[in-house]
Design an enzyme around this catalytic site. Structure first.
Site, mmCIF file in Angstrom:
data_model
loop_
_atom_site.group_PDB
_atom_site.id
_atom_site.type_symbol
_atom_site.label_atom_id
_atom_site.label_comp_id
_atom_site.label_asym_id
_atom_site.label_seq_id
_atom_site.Cartn_x
_atom_site.Cartn_y
_atom_site.Cartn_z
ATOM 1 C CG HIS A 86 69.717 54.631 13.368
ATOM 2 N ND1 HIS A 86 70.641 55.331 12.582
ATOM 3 C CD2 HIS A 86 68.831 53.815 12.007
ATOM 4 C CE1 HIS A 86 70.369 54.861 11.055
ATOM 5 N NE2 HIS A 86 69.441 53.995 11.032
ATOM 6 C CD GLU A 87 67.907 50.209 12.683
ATOM 7 O OE1 GLU A 87 66.940 50.179 12.166
ATOM 8 O OE2 GLU A 87 69.116 50.409 12.259
ATOM 9 C CG HIS A 91 64.537 53.618 10.567
ATOM 10 N ND1 HIS A 91 64.567 54.494 9.625
ATOM 11 C CD2 HIS A 91 65.699 53.102 10.705
ATOM 12 C CE1 HIS A 91 65.636 54.707 9.126
ATOM 13 N NE2 HIS A 91 66.459 53.857 9.703
ATOM 14 C CD GLU A 122 68.307 54.915 6.713
ATOM 15 O OE1 GLU A 122 68.836 55.090 7.582
ATOM 16 O OE2 GLU A 122 67.511 53.896 6.355
#
Length: 275
Positions: A86-87, A91, A122
């Site tokens: 996710h991070e 991102h 997101e």
């Protein structure tokens, strides 16, 4: 959320069974290092571990250095890699890829008439967070969405009470309520901070169009909406683009998206009706 309760009895059971044990600081460091080696980004990101964070993790820039802060209170053995996908895998890599593109500045975004990168950003990160899980149930995104909706009709104390059906642990419940009520001058009144609805909104939109989206290109173009991908392809800079390791096998990636649909009892007909 109802499915989770049916299958596991409570969120706490679901967390323990599917997330596994909480990790020590040493294990977190070890697993993060291993993941970064896999992605070829060891030494590029400052990693901090804290117990003072409202979210599970956050990717920010501190003193010009990309910084990943991890909440030790929610770092579980089977969920940590999903959080890193996710991070870092979403991102961080989309951020790096964005820097090479002609729309990396606000003037560039305006020139190319770009849509906001959320909810795509997101939504994609949240999908990557549950990708490859044995039971990729979209509990957290659903609960964040539901909590915001309830907060718009309830006071803080009413909200705290109503979430008891889904989250028994008072500290976890408190955190969800604080997220939904942050910024409100009087929390005794109905009102919400609506950003947390972006996760489920983005997930459902991406799943709805999953057969039409070019996912490697969506990563390569940086901070863009999936709706802008096709028209930006011709002007995109594709040199030095970085893709996360879990996107290399697109057939397997597509299978995982289908699995997320099946596990959460979502159908294409349903998604077409609401989106």
């Amino acid at each position: 959320m109802e499915l989770t309760l049916q299958r596991y009895g409570s969120y706490e059971q679901f967390e323990q069974i599917t997330g596994g044990n909480l990790l020590t600081k040493t294990r977190i460091w070890h697993n993060v290092k291993k993941y970064m080696e896999k992605e070829g980004c060891l030494g590029e990101i400052v990693v901090q571990v804290t117990d003072d964070l409202l979210s599970r993790a956050s990717m920010t820039v501190v003193n010009s250095r990309p910084t990943l802060t991890i909440n030790i209170a929610t770092a579980r053995e089977h969920w940590l890699e999903g959080m890193l996908r996710h991070e870092i895998g979403t991102h961080y890599f989309r951020g790096i890829n964005n820097c090479h593109q002609p729309w990396s500045s606000s003037a560039g975004r305006k020139k190319y008439n770009l849509k906001p990168f959320n909810p795509t950003e997101e939504g994609l990160a949240s999908i990557h967070g549950v990708l490859f899980r044995k039971d990729p149930i979209l509990w957290r995104a659903a609960l964040l969405y539901y909590t915001v909706y309830q907060a718009s009709h309830m006071s803080f104390s009413q909200l705290f009470h109503s979430l008891g059906r889904f989250v028994q642990d008072p500290n976890t419940r408190w955190d969800y309520c604080v997220r939904a009520k942050r910024g409100q001058t009087n929390t005794a009144q109905p009102g919400c901070f609506s950003k947390d609805q972006v996760y489920l909104d983005g997930i459902l939109k991406i799943l709805r169009y999953r057969d039409k989206i070019n996912f490697p290109l969506l990563m390569a173009l940086g901070k863009v909406s999936f709706e802008d991908v096709d028209r930006l392809r011709a002007v995109a800079q594709m040199e030095n683009v970085r893709l996360p390791h879990f996107m290399q096998d697109q057939a397997r990636y597509a299978q995982q998206l289908t699995k997320i649909m099946v596990v959460n009892q979502l159908t294409d007909e349903e998604l077409k009706a609401i989106i």
